[in-house]
Design a protein around this motif. Sequence first.
Motif, PDB file in Angstrom:
ATOM      1  N   ALA A 156      34.699  45.624  43.466  1.00  0.00           N
ATOM      2  CA  ALA A 156      34.303  46.088  44.794  1.00  0.00           C
ATOM      3  C   ALA A 156      33.930  44.956  45.749  1.00  0.00           C
ATOM      4  O   ALA A 156      34.195  45.050  46.946  1.00  0.00           O
ATOM      5  CB  ALA A 156      33.127  47.061  44.678  1.00  0.00           C
ATOM      6  N   PHE A 157      33.333  43.883  45.222  1.00  0.00           N
ATOM      7  CA  PHE A 157      32.756  42.858  46.110  1.00  0.00           C
ATOM      8  C   PHE A 157      33.425  41.486  46.059  1.00  0.00           C
ATOM      9  O   PHE A 157      33.103  40.626  46.872  1.00  0.00           O
ATOM     10  CB  PHE A 157      31.261  42.701  45.825  1.00  0.00           C
ATOM     11  N   VAL A 158      34.319  41.280  45.113  1.00  0.00           N
ATOM     12  CA  VAL A 158      34.961  39.967  44.994  1.00  0.00           C
ATOM     13  C   VAL A 158      36.483  40.167  45.087  1.00  0.00           C
ATOM     14  O   VAL A 158      37.116  40.611  44.121  1.00  0.00           O
ATOM     15  CB  VAL A 158      34.571  39.269  43.667  1.00  0.00           C
ATOM     16  N   PRO A 159      37.067  39.852  46.229  1.00  0.00           N
ATOM     17  CA  PRO A 159      38.506  40.071  46.412  1.00  0.00           C
ATOM     18  C   PRO A 159      39.375  39.403  45.343  1.00  0.00           C
ATOM     19  O   PRO A 159      40.395  39.967  44.938  1.00  0.00           O
ATOM     20  CB  PRO A 159      38.784  39.484  47.797  1.00  0.00           C
ATOM     21  N   LEU A 160      38.977  38.233  44.880  1.00  0.00           N
ATOM     22  CA  LEU A 160      39.752  37.551  43.837  1.00  0.00           C
ATOM     23  C   LEU A 160      39.832  38.409  42.575  1.00  0.00           C
ATOM     24  O   LEU A 160      40.880  38.504  41.941  1.00  0.00           O
ATOM     25  CB  LEU A 160      39.123  36.188  43.515  1.00  0.00           C
ATOM     26  N   VAL A 161      38.726  39.052  42.216  1.00  0.00           N
ATOM     27  CA  VAL A 161      38.706  39.906  41.020  1.00  0.00           C
ATOM     28  C   VAL A 161      39.532  41.173  41.255  1.00  0.00           C
ATOM     29  O   VAL A 161      40.248  41.629  40.360  1.00  0.00           O
ATOM     30  CB  VAL A 161      37.261  40.231  40.591  1.00  0.00           C
ATOM     31  N   ALA A 162      39.458  41.742  42.446  1.00  0.00           N
ATOM     32  CA  ALA A 162      40.280  42.918  42.766  1.00  0.00           C
ATOM     33  C   ALA A 162      41.768  42.582  42.654  1.00  0.00           C
ATOM     34  O   ALA A 162      42.567  43.403  42.211  1.00  0.00           O
ATOM     35  CB  ALA A 162      39.944  43.449  44.157  1.00  0.00           C
ATOM     36  N   ALA A 163      42.124  41.377  43.023  1.00  0.00           N
ATOM     37  CA  ALA A 163      43.523  40.947  42.936  1.00  0.00           C
ATOM     38  C   ALA A 163      43.931  40.585  41.512  1.00  0.00           C
ATOM     39  O   ALA A 163      45.105  40.672  41.161  1.00  0.00           O
ATOM     40  CB  ALA A 163      43.759  39.749  43.853  1.00  0.00           C
ATOM     41  N   HIS A 164      42.951  40.196  40.687  1.00  0.00           N
ATOM     42  CA  HIS A 164      43.204  39.786  39.299  1.00  0.00           C
ATOM     43  C   HIS A 164      42.173  40.484  38.407  1.00  0.00           C
ATOM     44  O   HIS A 164      41.186  39.861  37.978  1.00  0.00           O
ATOM     45  CB  HIS A 164      43.105  38.266  39.143  1.00  0.00           C
ATOM     46  N   PRO A 165      42.365  41.778  38.091  1.00  0.00           N
ATOM     47  CA  PRO A 165      41.372  42.559  37.363  1.00  0.00           C
ATOM     48  C   PRO A 165      40.988  41.986  35.997  1.00  0.00           C
ATOM     49  O   PRO A 165      39.907  42.275  35.488  1.00  0.00           O
ATOM     50  CB  PRO A 165      42.024  43.934  37.212  1.00  0.00           C
ATOM     51  N   VAL A 166      41.839  41.164  35.415  1.00  0.00           N
ATOM     52  CA  VAL A 166      41.512  40.564  34.121  1.00  0.00           C
ATOM     53  C   VAL A 166      40.198  39.783  34.209  1.00  0.00           C
ATOM     54  O   VAL A 166      39.448  39.719  33.231  1.00  0.00           O
ATOM     55  CB  VAL A 166      42.669  39.676  33.594  1.00  0.00           C
ATOM     56  N   LEU A 167      39.902  39.215  35.358  1.00  0.00           N
ATOM     57  CA  LEU A 167      38.641  38.483  35.533  1.00  0.00           C
ATOM     58  C   LEU A 167      37.451  39.428  35.416  1.00  0.00           C
ATOM     59  O   LEU A 167      36.424  39.091  34.822  1.00  0.00           O
ATOM     60  CB  LEU A 167      38.626  37.760  36.881  1.00  0.00           C
ATOM     61  N   GLY A 168      37.585  40.620  35.963  1.00  0.00           N
ATOM     62  CA  GLY A 168      36.532  41.623  35.850  1.00  0.00           C
ATOM     63  C   GLY A 168      36.382  42.144  34.431  1.00  0.00           C
ATOM     64  O   GLY A 168      35.269  42.389  33.961  1.00  0.00           O
ATOM     65  N   VAL A 169      37.516  42.310  33.748  1.00  0.00           N
ATOM     66  CA  VAL A 169      37.474  42.747  32.349  1.00  0.00           C
ATOM     67  C   VAL A 169      36.731  41.705  31.513  1.00  0.00           C
ATOM     68  O   VAL A 169      35.873  42.036  30.684  1.00  0.00           O
ATOM     69  CB  VAL A 169      38.896  42.992  31.789  1.00  0.00           C
TER      70      VAL A 169
END
Length: 149
Positions: free
Chosen positions: A112-125
């Motif tokens: 929701a708050f970090v565009p880089l993570v939204a573009a690369h969901p593996v970082l959020g995982v």
Amino acid sequence: MAVQAILTRIEGMIGAARFGVLMEFLRFGVVGTVGFVVDTAVLYAGLALGLGLYGGRAVSYLVAATTTWALNRVWTFRGRGNGPVHQQWALFLVVNLVGFAMNYGTYAALIAFVPLVAAHPVLGVAAGAIAGMFGNFVLSRRLVFGVKN
């Protein structure tokens, strides 16, 4: 120095009981890494099927949690735990809701708050997996795979 010699030295420094817990934690981490790969693969498959970032992650988490339960059952906590297999699996999912909340919450906040993570969901995982790992280890060790009486 050979790996076995290093492990023996560490065991001598911290004691057999702590060494046993350390080895369980390391195996738990290896299993968690496998879970991370499964989680990511299923998430991206869900995205390809149109489940979206949140729905895909809910499905991927369930598949990864089932995978890690099975691997922890046969390797990390081999021979520990009571009751029928389906009850142990259900207990694993229930007690790991704390880790799930930390895992999914971290993932959702970053999406929701970090565009880089939204573009690369593996970082959020990855961030979610790390956030939930410690709580999951303690709960799994004590409540799901406790020593048989």
